[in-house]
Design a protein around this motif. Structure first.
Motif, PDB file in Angstrom:
ATOM      1  N   ARG A 165      16.620   7.652  14.581  1.00 18.51           N
ATOM      2  CA  ARG A 165      18.310   8.325  15.132  1.00 18.51           C
ATOM      3  C   ARG A 165      17.979   9.811  15.394  1.00 18.51           C
ATOM      4  N   LEU A 166      16.327  10.276  15.762  1.00 17.49           N
ATOM      5  CA  LEU A 166      16.169  11.014  16.369  1.00 17.49           C
ATOM      6  C   LEU A 166      15.663  10.937  17.665  1.00 17.49           C
ATOM      7  N   ARG A 167      14.658   9.454  18.265  1.00 15.20           N
ATOM      8  CA  ARG A 167      14.652   8.834  19.261  1.00 15.20           C
ATOM      9  C   ARG A 167      16.205   8.137  19.853  1.00 15.20           C
ATOM     10  N   ALA A 168      16.863   7.364  18.896  1.00 14.12           N
ATOM     11  CA  ALA A 168      18.707   7.220  19.738  1.00 14.12           C
ATOM     12  C   ALA A 168      19.242   8.070  19.925  1.00 14.12           C
ATOM     13  N   GLN A 169      19.169   9.955  19.482  1.00 17.12           N
ATOM     14  CA  GLN A 169      20.045  11.149  19.741  1.00 17.12           C
ATOM     15  C   GLN A 169      19.895  11.637  20.029  1.00 17.12           C
ATOM     16  N   PRO A 183       0.864  -1.029   0.001  1.00 14.91           N
ATOM     17  CA  PRO A 183      -0.290  -0.128   0.282  1.00 14.91           C
ATOM     18  C   PRO A 183       0.737   1.488  -0.390  1.00 14.91           C
ATOM     19  N   MET A 184       0.538   2.102  -0.969  1.00 11.72           N
ATOM     20  CA  MET A 184       1.293   3.597  -0.911  1.00 11.72           C
ATOM     21  C   MET A 184       1.551   3.874   0.257  1.00 11.72           C
ATOM     22  N   ALA A 185       0.156   4.031   1.347  1.00 13.57           N
ATOM     23  CA  ALA A 185       0.989   4.647   2.560  1.00 13.57           C
ATOM     24  C   ALA A 185       1.623   3.896   3.311  1.00 13.57           C
ATOM     25  N   ALA A 186       2.416   2.973   3.118  1.00 12.92           N
ATOM     26  CA  ALA A 186       3.076   2.170   3.726  1.00 12.92           C
ATOM     27  C   ALA A 186       4.079   2.499   3.623  1.00 12.92           C
ATOM     28  N   ASN A 187       5.112   3.822   2.857  1.00 15.57           N
ATOM     29  CA  ASN A 187       6.181   4.204   1.999  1.00 15.57           C
ATOM     30  C   ASN A 187       6.371   5.471   3.529  1.00 15.57           C
ATOM     31  N   PRO A 188       7.328   5.385   4.013  1.00 16.94           N
ATOM     32  CA  PRO A 188       7.424   5.929   4.851  1.00 16.94           C
ATOM     33  C   PRO A 188       7.506   7.564   4.792  1.00 16.94           C
ATOM     34  N   LEU A 189       8.178   8.014   3.548  1.00 22.47           N
ATOM     35  CA  LEU A 189       7.997   9.241   3.309  1.00 22.47           C
ATOM     36  C   LEU A 189       6.401   9.750   2.581  1.00 22.47           C
ATOM     37  N   THR A 190       5.823   8.972   2.093  1.00 22.12           N
ATOM     38  CA  THR A 190       3.965   9.309   1.768  1.00 22.12           C
ATOM     39  C   THR A 190       3.280   9.415   3.548  1.00 22.12           C
ATOM     40  N   ARG A 191       3.541   7.852   4.025  1.00 20.74           N
ATOM     41  CA  ARG A 191       3.086   9.055   5.473  1.00 20.74           C
ATOM     42  C   ARG A 191       3.766   9.782   6.169  1.00 20.74           C
ATOM     43  N   ALA A 192       4.755  10.444   6.156  1.00 21.41           N
ATOM     44  CA  ALA A 192       4.952  11.806   6.626  1.00 21.41           C
ATOM     45  C   ALA A 192       4.316  12.745   6.214  1.00 21.41           C
ATOM     46  N   VAL A 193       4.447  13.228   4.768  1.00 21.30           N
ATOM     47  CA  VAL A 193       3.394  13.414   3.737  1.00 21.30           C
ATOM     48  C   VAL A 193       1.878  13.467   4.688  1.00 21.30           C
ATOM     49  N   LEU A 194       2.001  12.588   4.501  1.00 22.11           N
ATOM     50  CA  LEU A 194      -0.086  12.728   5.254  1.00 22.11           C
ATOM     51  C   LEU A 194      -0.270  13.713   6.140  1.00 22.11           C
ATOM     52  N   LEU A 233       6.887  10.073  20.386  1.00 25.37           N
ATOM     53  CA  LEU A 233       7.665   8.609  19.956  1.00 25.37           C
ATOM     54  C   LEU A 233       8.557   8.116  20.834  1.00 25.37           C
ATOM     55  N   GLN A 234       7.843   7.385  22.298  1.00 26.32           N
ATOM     56  CA  GLN A 234       8.442   6.152  23.401  1.00 26.32           C
ATOM     57  C   GLN A 234       8.323   5.368  22.458  1.00 26.32           C
ATOM     58  N   GLU A 235       7.398   5.572  21.898  1.00 27.10           N
ATOM     59  CA  GLU A 235       7.112   3.325  21.756  1.00 27.10           C
ATOM     60  C   GLU A 235       7.873   2.972  20.730  1.00 27.10           C
ATOM     61  N   GLU A 236       7.937   1.713  21.135  1.00 24.93           N
ATOM     62  CA  GLU A 236       9.536   1.180  19.898  1.00 24.93           C
ATOM     63  C   GLU A 236       8.760   1.151  18.770  1.00 24.93           C
ATOM     64  N   SER A 237       7.735   1.469  18.672  1.00 23.27           N
ATOM     65  CA  SER A 237       6.656   1.197  16.986  1.00 23.27           C
ATOM     66  C   SER A 237       7.213   2.743  16.398  1.00 23.27           C
ATOM     67  N   ALA A 238       6.753   3.442  17.238  1.00 23.51           N
ATOM     68  CA  ALA A 238       7.138   4.745  16.471  1.00 23.51           C
ATOM     69  C   ALA A 238       8.512   4.745  15.896  1.00 23.51           C
ATOM     70  N   THR A 239       9.942   4.464  16.022  1.00 26.83           N
ATOM     71  CA  THR A 239      10.638   4.269  15.701  1.00 26.83           C
ATOM     72  C   THR A 239      11.091   3.567  14.046  1.00 26.83           C
ATOM     73  N   VAL A 240      10.166   3.710  13.828  1.00 25.61           N
ATOM     74  CA  VAL A 240      10.362   3.516  11.976  1.00 25.61           C
ATOM     75  C   VAL A 240       9.800   4.385  11.027  1.00 25.61           C
ATOM     76  N   GLY A 241      10.076   5.139  10.277  1.00 30.34           N
ATOM     77  CA  GLY A 241      10.084   6.286   9.177  1.00 30.34           C
ATOM     78  C   GLY A 241      10.335   7.036   9.478  1.00 30.34           C
ATOM     79  N   LEU A 242       9.344   8.572   8.797  1.00 31.89           N
ATOM     80  CA  LEU A 242      10.596   9.918   9.395  1.00 31.89           C
ATOM     81  C   LEU A 242       9.673  11.137   9.539  1.00 31.89           C
ATOM     82  N   THR A 243       9.820  11.399  10.797  1.00 32.80           N
ATOM     83  CA  THR A 243       9.418  12.368  11.708  1.00 32.80           C
ATOM     84  C   THR A 243       9.321  13.925  11.136  1.00 32.80           C
TER      85      THR A 243
END
Length: 110
Positions: free
Chosen positions: A41-45, A5-16, A55-65
């Motif tokens: 990277r944001l979560r780590a740094q 699905p298009m919304a699976a792309n990290p860039l698409t999710r960020a744009v939405l 973004l504390q949840e582990e599931s929230a660490t994938v993609g672009l913020t």
């Protein structure tokens, strides 16, 4: 063509996410600039900022913020302003929201 699905792309999710945020602000808004940062990277740094952004949840660490930047100067043309921007290595890309009014060619005369 991919079955992903298009919304699976990290860039698409960020744009939405940006679109939902900008739409909630209403009409007649200035252009807005967003840095796109790798969420893991944001979560780590920057754990404090990540917590502030929810973004504390582990599931929230994938993609672009998307992180909104300071207001774009009103007196400078947008294309000139964009040419002056420099991003640190932590920024993977950027997104820009701009409201444009489109009129039919018949309205040009008036």
């Amino acid at each position: 063509m991919s079955n992903t699905p298009m919304a699976a792309n990290p860039l698409t999710r960020a744009v939405l996410e940006i679109d939902e945020y900008a739409a909630g602000l209403g009409w007649d808004q200035p252009a807005r600039l967003f840095a796109l940062v790798d969420t893991a990277r944001l979560r780590a740094q920057e754990p404090g900022l990540a917590a502030q952004l929810g973004l504390q949840e582990e599931s929230a660490t994938v993609g672009l913020t998307p992180i909104e930047q300071e207001e774009i100067p009103a007196g400078k043309p947008l294309d000139e302003f964009l040419g002056t921007i420099a991003w640190p290595d932590a920024v993977a890309g950027c997104a820009l929201t701009v409201e444009r009014l489109m009129l039919p060619p018949s309205a040009e005369a008036s």
